[in-house]
Write a protein that holds these residues in place. Structure first.
Motif, PDB file in Angstrom:
ATOM      1  N   PRO B 317     -53.406  31.818   7.648  1.00 24.22           N
ATOM      2  CA  PRO B 317     -53.662  31.397   5.768  1.00 24.22           C
ATOM      3  C   PRO B 317     -52.920  32.831   4.536  1.00 24.22           C
ATOM      4  O   PRO B 317     -52.577  32.606   3.762  1.00 24.22           O
ATOM      5  CB  PRO B 317     -54.841  32.480   5.314  1.00 24.22           C
ATOM      6  N   GLY B 318     -52.574  33.520   6.219  1.00 29.84           N
ATOM      7  CA  GLY B 318     -51.072  34.088   5.314  1.00 29.84           C
ATOM      8  C   GLY B 318     -50.038  33.650   4.747  1.00 29.84           C
ATOM      9  O   GLY B 318     -49.779  33.589   3.380  1.00 29.84           O
ATOM     10  N   LEU B 319     -49.590  32.278   4.641  1.00 27.74           N
ATOM     11  CA  LEU B 319     -48.771  31.454   4.449  1.00 27.74           C
ATOM     12  C   LEU B 319     -49.552  31.392   2.893  1.00 27.74           C
ATOM     13  O   LEU B 319     -48.386  30.797   1.820  1.00 27.74           O
ATOM     14  CB  LEU B 319     -48.397  29.890   5.376  1.00 27.74           C
ATOM     15  N   LEU B 320     -50.499  31.366   2.962  1.00 26.63           N
ATOM     16  CA  LEU B 320     -51.696  30.866   1.194  1.00 26.63           C
ATOM     17  C   LEU B 320     -50.307  32.089  -0.436  1.00 26.63           C
ATOM     18  O   LEU B 320     -50.979  31.820  -1.139  1.00 26.63           O
ATOM     19  CB  LEU B 320     -52.574  30.935   1.238  1.00 26.63           C
TER      20      LEU B 320
END
Lengths: 462, 342
Positions: B317-320
């Motif tokens: 979810p860091g990519l968000l």
């Protein structure tokens, strides 16, 4: 006499097992529920902790100032949310009623107080249930102080997966616990019941004449039962002893006056000339003789019964014992012109035995043979060793068994059907049989070839 | 009347077609009457055609429609429902991740396919089909004897020491235009501060900005560029070699490794066929074809272990974060400030 069968209640083992297993099942269920609940709560607390930390870290990145509110979302805060499980992540930052950034339809909490700790709630969002951590911070912005709400939400697939996995493990644990309890219950029931079983076996193993007190080791709970049992046995033995004593006393008290009657009758017989009176007197003498013999056999029997419970054994040379008895009965035999012939003994058999009892048995055996032998006949006695036993055979030329069984003839007061003309009490062979049994031997009776009977007394060698 | 219907239909088609900026479209016709598998991808048809043909040999009844678009368009096609596709393949991991996170990707349980490492798959929705290093490509003759830079620091020094030689001859992605370019820039910035120094040094030599690796490679070959920063390794591999003027460098400080991912959009008309296709891509045969025929390195954990400078961008979810509109605005402002110096 028929023994009344005891009424059967449910077995102790069954009762014990059912109760132990019911307890184990209950405990297994409690264990399952506890592990599930505690682990579920722990999983939720862990996920809440991570979610809360992410919320705090994000809230700390809020910056006020004259250019308006800004936030620099920290990459790691989001990345860490994906570290435990692959759950979907949503966030929303609301400042003064306006969504600053994030998912602007993420539901806000109903009521939340500003603070440094996030608050948690569960809400439906985008077709799944999400856990939301919400936190309010007061920020100074261009137009004064405003409340900024930070929401971070995560689906609960990972937690549900953990909960399902834990539920499976807990179920396996519960089943395993129950299986173990089943095994242990079986062992425990066996261990608890084994003293009772051992005691029951020990009591069942006793011979019919064994009237010793039960001194088998028993658990405390069974001691009253054993006490009661021993009380019964003691009273029974006392009753038996009293009976035998009574018989002995009675025989003794009867024999002495009988001897007097006989002496007087014999004197009268000698003095009387009247054949009718003499005939009557002979009848009296015979009756007295019969009574006297019965009395002494009753006495012998009482002695045998009394002693067979507590034998005083010693090594005995049976040949010497038999020779001694033959010598003592020789006068009776010569009275009837019966000759007793003893075959030479090849190897003198030594046995462990109670001397008075064995003498009594051998004397009764030979007495019996003399009694039923016709005048001027022979009795053959042999003593041999066969198959580890000393075997004494007494063979007469009497009237044999005449179809009666040995078992019938050795019963108390039972006599053969062909012996009405011979004085007898019916106790002789009973005494021999009981002595044989007391020495782990046996008595057998059979017809002799060429007429007569053969009585065989077998006794184990030393 | 009939003409009017046709006219309306044409207008609708035209409006849809204009809504999605299609770069290429290829149709591999299957048996007549069979179903159609529609694939939207950022990978050029030339690379993927052998894989598609092998898949069609295994599933001859399927007609395959392969549409190539930019990564932003792939994302927009799904989110804005411009056109329905069965499979979306993109090198913009962050956008793919956001599609899945926002519930726009269907779950798919891979059948007999080989399992992926957990950093290469997110839930049962995003599947990596290739791992590609992002490299630096240089034109050897134009470098004229200068030492090949091995790290970003080397590149900074090179540009700073010879600004005249590289003036207007350095190319890189425009993160404002290209989803992949934005992903590379943000991940680079996250990994190391040297990104910003590099951006400033590049900005000083008036860089050219591109929205695709292929264009950068074309300009390198034509001699218009000397240095291209952040080129997809798989495209570069075709153009470099002993008989070529171009040379590719994997940065030794760290080389971003991109995962090319596939997912099934939630509005897929034919999700079953999409699942069969994804299983094919993840199968041993599919991976072999992707590696040997398409020239895209298949997902390989061992290769990452042997080359510690390769740093995969994890699917998490860091990519968000960098897709957040405030974060994006702030990042691009800072990037522009570094890149366009007055």
């Amino acid at each position: 006499m028929t023994l009344a069968r005891p009424r059967r209640a449910r077995s102790l083992r069954q009762r014990l097992l059912v109760q132990l297993l019911a307890i184990a099942a209950l405990l297994s269920a409690v264990l399952y529920m506890t592990v599930r609940t505690v682990a579920g709560q722990a999983a939720e607390a862990t996920q809440d902790g991570v979610l809360g930390s992410a919320t705090v870290i994000i809230a700390e990145q809020l910056r006020g100032g004259p250019d308006g509110l800004r936030i620099d979302l920290p990459y790691e805060a989001f990345s860490v949310l994906g570290s435990i499980s692959e759950d979907r992540v949503f966030y929303r930052i609301v400042a003064g009623g306006q969504t600053l950034t994030g998912y602007d339809d993420l539901p806000l909490p109903d009521d939340i107080t500003p603070g440094v700790r996030p608050e948690f709630y569960t809400v439906g969002y985008r077709e799944s249930e999400v856990r939301v951590a919400a936190m309010i911070r007061q920020m100074v912005a261009s137009d004064g102080v405003m409340a900024v709400t930070v929401l971070v939400a995560q689906t609960r697939l990972g937690q549900e997966a953990i909960a399902a996995r834990i539920a499976n493990r807990a179920a396996a644990l519960g089943v395993g616990f129950f299986a173990l309890a089943l095994l242990l219950s079986l062992v425990a029931a066996g261990s608890v019941l084994s003293p009772i079983e051992r005691l029951a076996e020990a009591v069942a193993r006793r011979g019919p004449h064994d009237l010793r007190a039960v001194d088998h080791p028993a658990p405390r709970e069974l001691l009253p039962l054993i006490g009661a049992l021993n009380g019964f046995i003691a009273r029974l033995r006392a009753a038996l002893v009293r009976t035998e004593t009574f018989i002995t006393e009675a025989a003794h008290h009867i024999r002495t006056p009988l001897a007097t009657v006989r002496t007087h009758a014999e004197i009268a017989l000698r003095q009387s000339e009247d054949p009718e009176v003499r005939n009557s007197l002979r009848g009296v003498i015979r009756a007295v003789e019969e009574s006297s013999r019965s009395a002494s056999q009753l006495l012998d029997h009482a002695v045998v019964v009394y002693r067979s419970d507590r034998l005083t054994v010693e090594p005995l040379d049976l040949a010497v014992l038999v020779t001694g008895v033959l010598r003592s009965v020789a006068p009776v035999a010569s009275l009837k012109d019966v000759s007793i012939q003893m075959a030479p003994v090849a190897a003198p058999p030594t046995i462990m035995g109670d001397r008075p009892l064995l003498e009594n048995a051998v004397r009764n055996l030979i007495d019996n043979a003399i009694k039923y032998s016709p005048e001027e006949s022979e009795i053959d006695v042999s003593l041999t060793v066969e198959r580890g036993e000393a075997v004494l055979r007494v063979m007469d030329r009497g009237r044999g068994l005449s179809g009666q069984t040995a078992a019938k003839l050795t019963q108390r007061f039972s006599r053969g059907s062909n012996v009405d003309d011979v004085v007898g009490s019916g106790l002789g062979l009973t005494i021999v049989d009981e002595v044989a049994k007391a020495h782990d031997g046996r008595l057998s009776l059979e017809d002799r070839e060429g007429g007569g009977a053969c009585a065989t007394l077998s006794l184990p060698l030393l | 009347m009939r003409n009017a219907v046709v006219a309306v239909a044409l207008m609708v088609w035209a409006s849809m077609a204009t809504a999605l900026e299609i770069e290429e479209e290829a149709i591999l016709p299957g048996q007549p009457g069979g179903e159609t598998l529609a694939i939207l991808s950022t990978t050029d048809t030339a690379y993927f055609r052998p894989v598609l043909e092998a898949f069609q040999r295994a599933n001859p009844e399927l007609t395959i429609r392969y549409v190539v678009a930019g990564s932003q368009d792939v994302y927009a096609a799904v989110t804005e429902r411009k056109m329905a596709f069965d499979v979306a393949i993109s090198s913009a991991m962050d956008l793919q991740m956001k599609l899945a996170n926002d519930g726009l990707a269907l779950p798919h349980e891979p059948g007999a396919a080989l399992p992926l490492p957990d950093w290469a798959q997110w839930q049962d929705r995003v599947f990596s089909i290739a791992q590609e290093p992002v490299v630096l490509v240089l034109s050897r003759p134009a470098l004229d004897g200068l030492r090949l830079p091995q790290t970003r620091r080397d590149l900074v020094d090179l540009l700073r020491d010879h600004p005249d030689r590289f003036q207007g001859r350095v190319g890189t992605y425009d993160p404002r235009q290209s989803g992949a370019g934005y992903l590379f820039a943000t991940q680079e910035a996250r990994q190391s501060d040297s990104f910003w120094r590099l951006a400033e040094v590049m900005g000083a030599v008036d860089p050219l900005l591109y929205s695709s690796s292929v264009d950068m490679l074309d300009d390198l070959e034509s001699g218009r560029l000397t240095i291209a920063h952040n080129v997809l390794g798989s495209y570069a591999a075709d153009r470099v070699g002993d008989d070529s003027d171009l040379v590719a460098v994997e940065y030794q400080d760290f080389t971003l490794t991109l995962l090319r991912t596939a997912l099934i959009p939630d509005n897929a008309p034919n999700p079953e066929a999409a699942g069969v296709f994804i299983d094919f891509l993840l199968s041993a045969e599919g991976r072999r074809l992707i590696g040997a025929e398409a020239g895209l390195p298949p997902v390989n954990e061992a290769a990452l272990m042997q080359n510690p400078h390769l740093r995969p961008i994890r699917l998490d979810p860091g990519l968000l974060v960098y897709l957040d509109k405030m974060k994006r605005r702030a990042f691009l402002e800072e990037w522009s400030a570094a890149m366009f110096q007055p």
